[in-house]
Design an enzyme around this catalytic site. Structure first.
Site, PDB file in Angstrom:
ATOM      1  N   SER A  13      -8.159   1.846   5.485  1.00  0.00           N
ATOM      2  CA  SER A  13      -6.767   2.246   5.703  1.00  0.00           C
ATOM      3  C   SER A  13      -6.394   2.283   7.178  1.00  0.00           C
ATOM      4  CB  SER A  13      -6.518   3.631   5.092  1.00  0.00           C
ATOM      5  OG  SER A  13      -6.677   3.549   3.700  1.00  0.00           O
TER       6      SER A  13
ATOM      7  N   ASP B 292      -0.518  -0.622  -4.683  1.00  0.00           N
ATOM      8  CA  ASP B 292      -1.815  -0.074  -5.121  1.00  0.00           C
ATOM      9  C   ASP B 292      -1.728   1.317  -5.737  1.00  0.00           C
ATOM     10  OD1 ASP B 292      -1.313   1.329  -2.730  1.00  0.00           O
ATOM     11  OD2 ASP B 292      -3.447   1.430  -2.229  1.00  0.00           O
ATOM     12  N   ASN B 293      -0.686   2.063  -5.368  1.00  0.00           N
ATOM     13  CA  ASN B 293      -0.478   3.403  -5.945  1.00  0.00           C
ATOM     14  C   ASN B 293       0.918   3.860  -5.536  1.00  0.00           C
ATOM     15  OD1 ASN B 293      -2.783   4.040  -3.475  1.00  0.00           O
ATOM     16  ND2 ASN B 293      -0.783   5.008  -3.284  1.00  0.00           N
TER      17      ASN B 293
ATOM     18  N   HIS C 106     -10.577  -2.366   1.819  1.00  0.00           N
ATOM     19  CA  HIS C 106     -10.893  -1.006   1.350  1.00  0.00           C
ATOM     20  C   HIS C 106     -11.808  -0.954   0.121  1.00  0.00           C
ATOM     21  CE1 HIS C 106      -9.251   3.372   1.700  1.00  0.00           C
ATOM     22  NE2 HIS C 106     -10.519   3.225   2.062  1.00  0.00           N
TER      23      HIS C 106
ATOM     24  N   LYS D 281      -5.472  -5.499   4.013  1.00  0.00           N
ATOM     25  CA  LYS D 281      -6.383  -4.353   3.859  1.00  0.00           C
ATOM     26  C   LYS D 281      -7.287  -4.526   2.640  1.00  0.00           C
ATOM     27  CE  LYS D 281      -6.060   0.447   2.336  1.00  0.00           C
ATOM     28  NZ  LYS D 281      -5.229   1.656   2.321  1.00  0.00           N
TER      29      LYS D 281
ATOM     30  N   ARG E 222      -7.932  -0.575  -6.029  1.00  0.00           N
ATOM     31  CA  ARG E 222      -8.270  -1.945  -5.623  1.00  0.00           C
ATOM     32  C   ARG E 222      -9.519  -2.461  -6.346  1.00  0.00           C
ATOM     33  NH1 ARG E 222      -5.372  -2.669  -0.319  1.00  0.00           N
ATOM     34  NH2 ARG E 222      -3.905  -0.975  -0.541  1.00  0.00           N
TER      35      ARG E 222
ATOM     36  N   ASP F 141       0.848  -1.195   0.000  1.00  0.00           N
ATOM     37  CA  ASP F 141       0.000   0.000   0.000  1.00  0.00           C
ATOM     38  C   ASP F 141       0.883   1.244   0.000  1.00  0.00           C
ATOM     39  OD1 ASP F 141      -1.948   1.892   0.317  1.00  0.00           O
ATOM     40  OD2 ASP F 141      -2.944   0.909   1.992  1.00  0.00           O
ATOM     41  N   ASP F 142       0.817   2.020  -1.050  1.00  0.00           N
ATOM     42  CA  ASP F 142       1.577   3.279  -1.179  1.00  0.00           C
ATOM     43  C   ASP F 142       3.085   3.076  -1.328  1.00  0.00           C
ATOM     44  OD1 ASP F 142      -0.929   4.301  -0.672  1.00  0.00           O
ATOM     45  OD2 ASP F 142      -0.352   5.544   1.039  1.00  0.00           O
TER      46      ASP F 142
ATOM     47  N   LYS G  37       1.589   9.336  -5.228  1.00  0.00           N
ATOM     48  CA  LYS G  37       0.191   9.003  -4.907  1.00  0.00           C
ATOM     49  C   LYS G  37      -0.738  10.192  -5.134  1.00  0.00           C
ATOM     50  CE  LYS G  37      -2.700   7.674  -0.957  1.00  0.00           C
ATOM     51  NZ  LYS G  37      -2.712   7.034   0.367  1.00  0.00           N
TER      52      LYS G  37
ATOM     53  N   HIS H  87       1.656   2.427   3.791  1.00  0.00           N
ATOM     54  CA  HIS H  87       0.726   3.531   4.055  1.00  0.00           C
ATOM     55  C   HIS H  87       0.990   4.019   5.480  1.00  0.00           C
ATOM     56  CE1 HIS H  87      -3.097   5.609   4.648  1.00  0.00           C
ATOM     57  NE2 HIS H  87      -3.463   5.347   3.401  1.00  0.00           N
TER      58      HIS H  87
ATOM     59  N   CYS I 254      -6.113   4.417  -3.096  1.00  0.00           N
ATOM     60  CA  CYS I 254      -6.437   3.044  -2.667  1.00  0.00           C
ATOM     61  C   CYS I 254      -7.722   2.443  -3.240  1.00  0.00           C
ATOM     62  CB  CYS I 254      -6.539   2.991  -1.147  1.00  0.00           C
ATOM     63  SG  CYS I 254      -5.002   3.378  -0.308  1.00  0.00           S
TER      64      CYS I 254
HETATM   65 MG    MG Z   1      -2.633   3.120  -1.283  1.00  0.00          MG
END
Ligand code: MG
Length: 470
Positions: free
Chosen positions: A166, A293-294, A143, A141, A88, A44-45, A314, A241, A84
């Site tokens: 998150s 994810d980003n 989301h 996660k 996803r 994540d991130d 992001k 994240h 996010c």
């Molecule tokens: Mg993310």
């Protein structure tokens, strides 16, 4: 001519039947054996530049580096959105989030008070593979909606262990502690995020200091328990994240500071998953995919990651927001090498379905392509374009090497979007950092990309917006 049932013929048929039975039996066994397990590990991130093999000078990621050398390192692999929830949604459905109502110009992601989520009629990777007799599990996660009609169990996962949104949500901050201060010096009690096993909350707030370790234990146990049937394991880490919570074993170990500690723990986790595959004899029949994810959350400065040589991070539609460090690994299944072909997380649904022999209904638009031949033979990718969405709008389009930015906007902050009279144009093969605008030299390319965007926009049918439901 009629064949008489002579003793010679009976014997011959007997032999033929026996051979036929043996072949059928072998085929069945081979088919069973050939259905590969699939593990998708999602950070994540995490930025394009946050992995050793993608160029980070001080973060040590020996496990991911090894997977990249033994498998494929993809250098042009994208997500469906730079934040996010919509990212996803694209990953899970193989469709741009605009098609499922999972993106919004008002709210960029789902929040704990959201009433929406991934609609029931969407087909996820898990629900598709379940139809092909896969066992399915998600760890980490989600989301995509925390209410029970949208949760992982509602979307094809037999088993779920993780947090619904998150790790910086459900804030319970003491007087005088603001959000940025809480993220910079986090305490578990600041973020009252629940940890769930299926639909049961087993801990609140989730103890984030040990969460990566516990996700890993869950994954290792799941692999051992399901070694005799094909499985799909989606492991979505809740970090890097912010807030960052490395466990005690990793805290203070990385030269890159706490952010590096977190990445090195995720890398350790990847190594544990691979070890579990080897211990259970599954490493020659499991595809492992790693991506994020980003891009990196740059507004958090040293607590955010790095997009390496890519511009932005992001939230934005420059490359750093949506191009991810991606590795495919599977000895005998993945042709090793560096892949510069285009791919996206939306391609994973059709690709996994192809590998699993799962059928997808043709009653909807898919934005993903089956990239299995790129994975197995390093063939050409069927994908030649990328649409860079921010919220509900296409901001930029890539075709081949060229990318035009029709709308630009800072990733965060109050500045609104600017529609560019002359879009910025970059050749991403020559200029991956998007430094040198070549719009003036190539008006024809801009027109071609504009037509592509207009053709795409015409395929979008309005649906109920899920992120605006409160
Ligand atoms: Mg993310």
């Amino acid at each position: 001519m009629r064949i008489k049932p002579t003793s010679r013929n009976v014997l011959l048929w007997g032999v033929l039947l026996a051979i036929g039975f043996a072949c059928t039996n072998t085929t069945t066994q081979e088919e069973t054996k050939q259905k590969p397990n699939i593990i998708l590990i999602f950070a994540d991130d995490m930025g394009y530049g946050d992995v050793g093999v993608f160029g980070h000078p001080t973060i040590k990621t020996p496990n991911l580096d090894r997977l990249a050398y033994e498998g494929q390192k993809w250098t042009n692999f994208y997500v469906a959105a730079p934040v996010c929830t919509p990212s996803r949604a694209g990953l899970m459905t193989g469709r741009l989030p605009i098609r499922s109502g999972m993106c919004s110009d008002q709210h960029r992601v789902l929040f704990p008070d959201s009433k929406g989520g991934l609609p029931e009629n969407e087909i996820t990777i898990a629900s598709a593979l379940k139809k092909a007799d896969y066992s399915t599990a998600m760890i980490g996660k989600w989301h995509l909606g925390h209410l029970s009609s949208f949760d992982p169990n509602a979307h094809g996962f037999d088993y779920y262990f993780g947090i619904p949104y998150s790790n910086d949500m459900d804030q319970t901050l003491p007087e005088g502690v603001g959000y940025y201060e809480a993220c910079a010096n986090p305490k578990v009690s600041y973020f009252n995020v629940p940890l769930k096993r299926n639909r049961e909350t087993i801990e609140q707030p989730a103890d984030q200091n040990t969460i990566t370790k516990r996700y890993t234990e869950e994954a290792v146990n799941y692999i051992a328990a399901h070694k005799d049937q094909p499985f799909f394991l989606y492991m979505a880490h809740s970090m890097p994240h912010v807030p960052l919570f490395p466990s005690a074993e990793f805290k203070g170990k990385s030269l890159r500071g706490i952010y590096g500690d977190v990445i090195e723990e995720i890398d350790w986790s990847v190594g544990q998953v691979i070890d579990a595959l080897k211990e259970n004899g599954l490493d020659d029949n499991t595809l492992v995919v790693f991506t994020s994810d980003n891009g990196p959350w740059l507004i958090f400065n040293e607590n955010g990651g790095s997009a390496g040589l890519l511009r932005g991070g992001k939230g934005g539609t420059y490359e750093g927001g949506m191009r991810e460090p991606t590795v495919f690994w599977g000895p005998g299944m993945v042709a090793p090498g560096v892949v510069t072909e285009l791919g996206t997380t939306m391609d994973l649904l059709p690709t996994f379905c192809k590998l699993a022999g799962a059928e997808l209904p043709d009653d909807r638009v898919y934005d993903g392509y089956d990239i299995s031949s790129v994975i197995s033979e390093k063939g050409k990718s069927p994908r030649n374009e990328v649409f860079y969405y921010r919220g509900q709008q296409v901001y930029a389009v890539r075709k081949g090497a060229f990318k035009a930015h029709f709308i630009t906007q800072p990733a965060y902050g109050s500045e609104g979007p600017t529609t560019n009279e002359t879009p910025e144009l970059y050749n991403l093969n020559v200029d991956p950092s998007e430094k040198y605008n070549i719009a003036e030299q190539h008006p024809d390319v801009i027109e071609e990309l504009r037509e592509l965007m207009e053709e795409h926009n015409a395929t979008v049918v309005p649906v109920e917006n899920q992120l605006e439901k409160r």
